[in-house]
Scaffold this active site. Structure first.
Site: not given
Length: 415
Positions: A355, A279, A276, A240
């Protein structure tokens, strides 16, 4: 126009310029940049802190392979991730986490020799014990009990996504600690060994907050071990680490974080600490490149419609931000007999082909003179991008994938 600090690397820029329009959109990953970044992260961490990569962030085999020389293992959260990661980096240590594990997935993990199981409920302990006795009777299975721990000092206030410290489906309630310790230490389940504690409480935290959370987790784990007079040798404090899409030039302070973990490890010499991240390791090595199809004027605003969209790069829609981007003007002659559309103002909102008005990649991008045929390269696209996107909505073609950077020993080959 370039978002500060996020210009494509030279290798990425050259490849984008060399792609034909029909080869766009495309994801480009600079494995040389990835290795340099992760090597720096590893160097900032103390020796007694293990680094596992959360494969959910980006499970491309080339990414997993490039990380292998720098990480101690991989965290996986499903049977699919388990099989995929085991094939991409055979023999690498794996930790199996995540809520809602099925008996089939746990059996698969046991048969694959997973090193660590992060158990999230008492039910899961019973299931794991039963399957371990049948499928791996000759082994003792290392278990880390994941707890949803409260943090009282405001360390989670700035989080972008909270998995703990409040009611969530993640982990065990701390009130269940005595029951869990008994199940795992009193001989009820001799095939299981309580090796330590796991806690992943939030994402999007900066180094000071991450250190506050880490200290709270380790302190709680040490108190639990003392209270029940049991040995605990490992504490996983999760990932995180913050990635700031609004200011991508500002990076997580790995040096400060590593120094803080060094102090924490020294205060608990019997513990191995494990982190861990996902990102924060791979986000900066990936780019999503596309081409402007049209520039449109609507009610006083301008919109650039590009090939692809959020069905390929879901991140801005998921997190509610504008994806950092760079415009690469095209030097090629305009190939069509109709007029080339051109932005008249200084700012353009970049949208995709879907769309829906939600198909927005970046708003109010400073791009004076942007033209159809120019290319736009979105940065910070190396994590939670393609792999979380709804690829087949409207059935547009999938993007291409390019892995740049020569292979190094122990790493996967780049294309």
């Amino acid at each position: 126009m370039t978002t500060p600090g996020l210009a494509p690397t030279a290798a990425v820029r050259d490849r984008v310029h060399g792609l034909a329009p029909e080869e766009l959109p495309a994801y480009l990953y600079d494995l040389t940049a990835l290795r340099a970044h992760v090597a720096g992260v590893r160097a900032a961490l103390p020796e007694r802190v293990e680094l596992y990569y959360a494969a959910k962030a980006n499970p491309e085999p080339e990414i997993l392979g490039a990380l292998r020389p720098y990480v101690d293992g991989y965290e996986v959260s499903s049977g699919g991730e388990l099989a995929h990661t085991g094939k991409a980096v055979p023999g690498a240590p794996l930790a199996f986490g995540g809520p809602g594990k099925t008996p089939a997935e746990v059996a698969q993990a046991l048969e694959c020799g997973v090193r660590r199981f992060h158990v999230e409920s008492v039910y899961e302990i019973h299931m794991l014990a039963n399957l371990a006795a049948r499928l791996a009777p000759e082994r003792r299975i290392a278990v880390l009990a994941r707890f949803n721990l409260p943090v009282d000092d405001g360390c989670l206030d700035g989080s972008s996504l909270a998995m703990g410290g409040r009611p969530t489906p993640f982990g065990l309630d701390p009130d269940q600690a005595a029951e869990v310790v008994a199940l795992l230490t009193d001989g009820t389940y001799p095939h299981l060994e309580l090796r330590g504690i796991h806690a992943h409480l939030a994402s999007g935290l900066e180094a000071p907050e991450q250190l506050g959370v880490a200290e709270a987790i380790v302190t709680w784990a040490a108190a639990l071990a003392a209270r029940h007079r049991i040995p605990l040798s490992e504490v996983t404090i999760g990932g995180g680490m913050a990635v700031d899409y609004a200011a991508p030039e500002r990076r997580f302070d790995w040096a400060a974080y590593g120094a803080g973990l060094d102090r924490l490890a020294a205060a608990h010499p019997g513990l191995t600490l494990r982190i861990e991240p996902g990102r924060a390791l791979t986000a900066y090595c990936g780019w999503y490149a596309t081409e402007v199809l049209d520039v449109k004027h609507s009610h006083g605003e301008e919109f650039a419609v590009v090939r692809g969209g959020t069905h390929h790069l879901r991140t801005p829609a998921t997190k509610g931000h504008d994806q950092p981007c760079t415009v690469l003007p095209s030097d090629a002659p305009w190939p069509h007999p109709w007029p080339r559309s051109v932005a008249q103002g200084d700012r353009v909102t970049v949208t995709g082909q879907l769309c829906t008005p939600k198909d927005v990649l970046a708003r109010a991008v400073p791009a004076p003179g942007l033209r159809a045929g120019d290319r736009v390269v979105f940065g910070v696209a190396g994590a939670y991008a393609w792999n979380i996107s709804h690829h087949d909505f409207l059935m547009h073609p999938h993007p291409g994938f390019h892995f740049l950077g020569a292979a190094e020993p122990g790493a996967a080959a780049g294309a």
